[in-house]
Design a protein around this motif. Structure first.
Motif, PDB file in Angstrom:
ATOM      1  N   CYS A  65      52.452 -35.885  67.999  1.00 49.41           N
ATOM      2  CA  CYS A  65      51.390 -35.263  67.216  1.00 49.41           C
ATOM      3  C   CYS A  65      51.986 -34.503  66.050  1.00 49.41           C
ATOM      4  O   CYS A  65      53.193 -34.294  65.966  1.00 49.41           O
ATOM      5  CB  CYS A  65      50.551 -34.313  68.082  1.00 49.41           C
ATOM      6  SG  CYS A  65      51.368 -32.732  68.455  1.00 49.41           S
ATOM      7  N   SER A  66      51.103 -34.082  65.161  1.00 45.80           N
ATOM      8  CA  SER A  66      51.450 -33.083  64.151  1.00 45.80           C
ATOM      9  C   SER A  66      50.361 -32.028  64.183  1.00 45.80           C
ATOM     10  O   SER A  66      49.255 -32.276  64.674  1.00 45.80           O
ATOM     11  CB  SER A  66      51.547 -33.718  62.760  1.00 45.80           C
ATOM     12  OG  SER A  66      50.291 -34.268  62.375  1.00 45.80           O
ATOM     13  N   GLY A  67      50.676 -30.843  63.664  1.00 45.10           N
ATOM     14  CA  GLY A  67      49.682 -29.792  63.657  1.00 45.10           C
ATOM     15  C   GLY A  67      50.274 -28.431  63.352  1.00 45.10           C
ATOM     16  O   GLY A  67      51.396 -28.323  62.853  1.00 45.10           O
ATOM     17  N   THR A  68      49.531 -27.396  63.704  1.00 42.37           N
ATOM     18  CA  THR A  68      49.906 -26.022  63.403  1.00 42.37           C
ATOM     19  C   THR A  68      50.111 -25.241  64.696  1.00 42.37           C
ATOM     20  O   THR A  68      49.287 -25.337  65.615  1.00 42.37           O
ATOM     21  CB  THR A  68      48.810 -25.349  62.565  1.00 42.37           C
ATOM     22  OG1 THR A  68      48.574 -26.130  61.386  1.00 42.37           O
ATOM     23  CG2 THR A  68      49.214 -23.940  62.152  1.00 42.37           C
ATOM     24  N   VAL A  69      51.203 -24.496  64.771  1.00 43.69           N
ATOM     25  CA  VAL A  69      51.480 -23.675  65.953  1.00 43.69           C
ATOM     26  C   VAL A  69      50.471 -22.523  66.011  1.00 43.69           C
ATOM     27  O   VAL A  69      50.330 -21.770  65.042  1.00 43.69           O
ATOM     28  CB  VAL A  69      52.920 -23.120  65.908  1.00 43.69           C
ATOM     29  CG1 VAL A  69      53.163 -22.163  67.079  1.00 43.69           C
ATOM     30  CG2 VAL A  69      53.940 -24.262  65.937  1.00 43.69           C
ATOM     31  N   VAL A  70      49.764 -22.399  67.140  1.00 46.36           N
ATOM     32  CA  VAL A  70      48.767 -21.327  67.294  1.00 46.36           C
ATOM     33  C   VAL A  70      49.170 -20.307  68.356  1.00 46.36           C
ATOM     34  O   VAL A  70      48.567 -19.244  68.464  1.00 46.36           O
ATOM     35  CB  VAL A  70      47.363 -21.903  67.608  1.00 46.36           C
ATOM     36  CG1 VAL A  70      46.824 -22.675  66.408  1.00 46.36           C
ATOM     37  CG2 VAL A  70      47.382 -22.796  68.842  1.00 46.36           C
ATOM     38  N   SER A  71      50.210 -20.640  69.146  1.00 50.48           N
ATOM     39  CA  SER A  71      50.681 -19.700  70.167  1.00 50.48           C
ATOM     40  C   SER A  71      52.094 -20.097  70.574  1.00 50.48           C
ATOM     41  O   SER A  71      52.429 -21.292  70.563  1.00 50.48           O
ATOM     42  CB  SER A  71      49.746 -19.721  71.381  1.00 50.48           C
ATOM     43  OG  SER A  71      50.178 -18.834  72.376  1.00 50.48           O
ATOM     44  N   VAL A  72      52.928 -19.102  70.934  1.00 54.63           N
ATOM     45  CA  VAL A  72      54.296 -19.401  71.374  1.00 54.63           C
ATOM     46  C   VAL A  72      54.593 -18.663  72.672  1.00 54.63           C
ATOM     47  O   VAL A  72      54.092 -17.552  72.902  1.00 54.63           O
ATOM     48  CB  VAL A  72      55.351 -19.017  70.309  1.00 54.63           C
ATOM     49  CG1 VAL A  72      55.139 -19.810  69.035  1.00 54.63           C
ATOM     50  CG2 VAL A  72      55.335 -17.528  70.019  1.00 54.63           C
ATOM     51  N   GLY A  73      55.406 -19.278  73.534  1.00 51.93           N
ATOM     52  CA  GLY A  73      55.811 -18.669  74.792  1.00 51.93           C
ATOM     53  C   GLY A  73      56.811 -17.541  74.579  1.00 51.93           C
ATOM     54  O   GLY A  73      57.449 -17.438  73.510  1.00 51.93           O
ATOM     55  N   TRP A  79      60.154 -21.029  66.682  1.00 52.46           N
ATOM     56  CA  TRP A  79      58.852 -21.308  66.085  1.00 52.46           C
ATOM     57  C   TRP A  79      57.962 -20.071  66.129  1.00 52.46           C
ATOM     58  O   TRP A  79      58.078 -19.252  67.042  1.00 52.46           O
ATOM     59  CB  TRP A  79      58.170 -22.476  66.806  1.00 52.46           C
ATOM     60  CG  TRP A  79      59.045 -23.691  66.876  1.00 52.46           C
ATOM     61  CD1 TRP A  79      59.695 -24.171  67.970  1.00 52.46           C
ATOM     62  CD2 TRP A  79      59.397 -24.540  65.792  1.00 52.46           C
ATOM     63  NE1 TRP A  79      60.430 -25.274  67.639  1.00 52.46           N
ATOM     64  CE2 TRP A  79      60.273 -25.535  66.308  1.00 52.46           C
ATOM     65  CE3 TRP A  79      59.069 -24.576  64.433  1.00 52.46           C
ATOM     66  CZ2 TRP A  79      60.809 -26.539  65.518  1.00 52.46           C
ATOM     67  CZ3 TRP A  79      59.614 -25.578  63.643  1.00 52.46           C
ATOM     68  CH2 TRP A  79      60.470 -26.551  64.191  1.00 52.46           C
ATOM     69  N   LYS A  80      57.058 -19.988  65.146  1.00 55.40           N
ATOM     70  CA  LYS A  80      56.121 -18.862  65.106  1.00 55.40           C
ATOM     71  C   LYS A  80      54.717 -19.378  64.794  1.00 55.40           C
ATOM     72  O   LYS A  80      54.551 -20.512  64.288  1.00 55.40           O
ATOM     73  CB  LYS A  80      56.551 -17.834  64.068  1.00 55.40           C
ATOM     74  CG  LYS A  80      56.554 -18.331  62.640  1.00 55.40           C
ATOM     75  CD  LYS A  80      57.060 -17.267  61.692  1.00 55.40           C
ATOM     76  CE  LYS A  80      56.930 -17.693  60.227  1.00 55.40           C
ATOM     77  NZ  LYS A  80      57.660 -18.920  59.911  1.00 55.40           N
TER      78      LYS A  80
END
Length: 328
Positions: A65-73, A79-80
């Motif tokens: 997929c491609s997309g936008t990071v909305v949350s990180v562990g 990544w942010k």
């Protein structure tokens, strides 16, 4: 969120867009809001019930997929929130959101749109891990890829050509062969009308090629071996024909041949992270330089996923078939 659910094993009509629970991320994962995903042959096998899911994989299809990071562990530092990325998945791409191990995420290559970036992770990781990391295809060698007009094939032709390799490709129509030639294949073979073994031998002075990437399986097995040069390497990544064949082991000894096979989905997280790292280091610069471009046949909205699967199974496409949560 909305996702494509396989309601029961069967044809494309069993794929339904439904409301499902949002994925929950682990400490080493990121949550991506999906901009686009792509079809792979494995998706059709999963839909039919003939491809068992790896342990812990999402039940929804979609291997990239491609997309936008909305949350990180909590343990993710690279990544942010807000980063635009693409990712290799073990499933779950046919959805509005997907949870991904941080080590399987890549930045969108400069010069490539967020939507088009979804065409790269699976093909780049498959081709790089097999043809280059394992079979060690090198500048000055010769390389045969079957299914040259497929997503894998169109990528393999481009990355091999830009690394100084003479590329051979098979395809089933003159239109597809012309496209392979345009991408950089030096020798294009219509497998429906030509004997690819004879053509390979003719074009290599009777020697054969150094590396073959095969997605057919048993029907091509002996012919692939016959098409290899001394120290040749055959890598099998799919079985579109029969799975069983016979082998005269002496034929391997005589020319020091290597035969390997592997999938990508079932590999360990550590191995996938290693492949992703190599792809970012060696493949992404070629994409940034414009030497390797996304080859996209058509975009479908998620709601028309059944039509997308029908197109893939018809083999009338060239390059990748894409899905987006919506068509703007």
């Amino acid at each position: 969120m909305k996702a494509i659910v396989i309601t029961t094993p069967g044809g494309p009509e069993v794929l339904k867009l439904q409301e499902v629970e949002d994925p929950q991320i682990k400490d080493d994962e990121v949550l991506i809001k999906v901009e686009a995903t792509a079809l792979n042959r494995t998706d059709t096998l999963q839909r039919k019930g003939s491809y068992p899911l790896p342990k812990g994989a999402s039940p929804y299809p979609g291997l990239e997929c491609s997309g936008t990071v909305v949350s990180v562990g909590e343990r993710v530092s690279k990544w942010k929130v807000g980063d635009q990325v693409c990712a290799l998945l073990s499933g779950g791409g046919y959805a509005e959101k997907v949870a991904v191990p941080a080590g399987q995420v890549l930045p969108v290559p400069p010069g490539v749109s967020l939507k088009d970036a979804a065409a790269f992770p699976e093909v780049a990781c498959t081709v790089w891990s097999t043809v280059f990391m394992t079979s060690h295809l090198s500048a000055g060698e010769t390389f045969l890829v079957h299914g040259g007009s497929s997503g894998i094939g169109t990528f393999a032709i481009q990355i091999a050509k830009c690394r100084g390799v003479r590329v051979f490709a098979t395809a089933g129509s003159e239109e597809k062969l012309a496209f392979c030639k345009k991408l950089g294949a030096a020798v294009c073979i219509n497998y429906k009308t030509e004997d690819f073994v004879a053509r390979v031998k003719e074009e290599t002075g009777g020697k054969g090629v150094n590396v073959i990437l095969d997605c057919v399986g048993a029907p091509y097995f002996q012919r692939n071996l016959d098409s290899l040069d001394f120290n040749g390497r055959l890598f099998i990544i799919g079985i579109q024909g029969e799975a069983k064949t016979e082998l005269n082991i002496r034929s391997l000894f005589a020319r020091c041949l290597t035969v390997q096979a592997a999938g990508l989905r079932s590999r360990s997280l550590e191995n996938k992270a290693e492949i992703i790292s190599e792809v970012e280091k060696y493949v992404w610069p070629a994409i940034t330089a414009g030497e390797v471009k996304p080859v996209i046949h058509k975009y479908f909205p998620l709601s028309e996923v059944a039509e997308a699967h029908k197109l893939m199974e018809s083999s009338q496409h060239i390059g990748k078939i894409m899905l987006v949560p919506w068509i703007s």
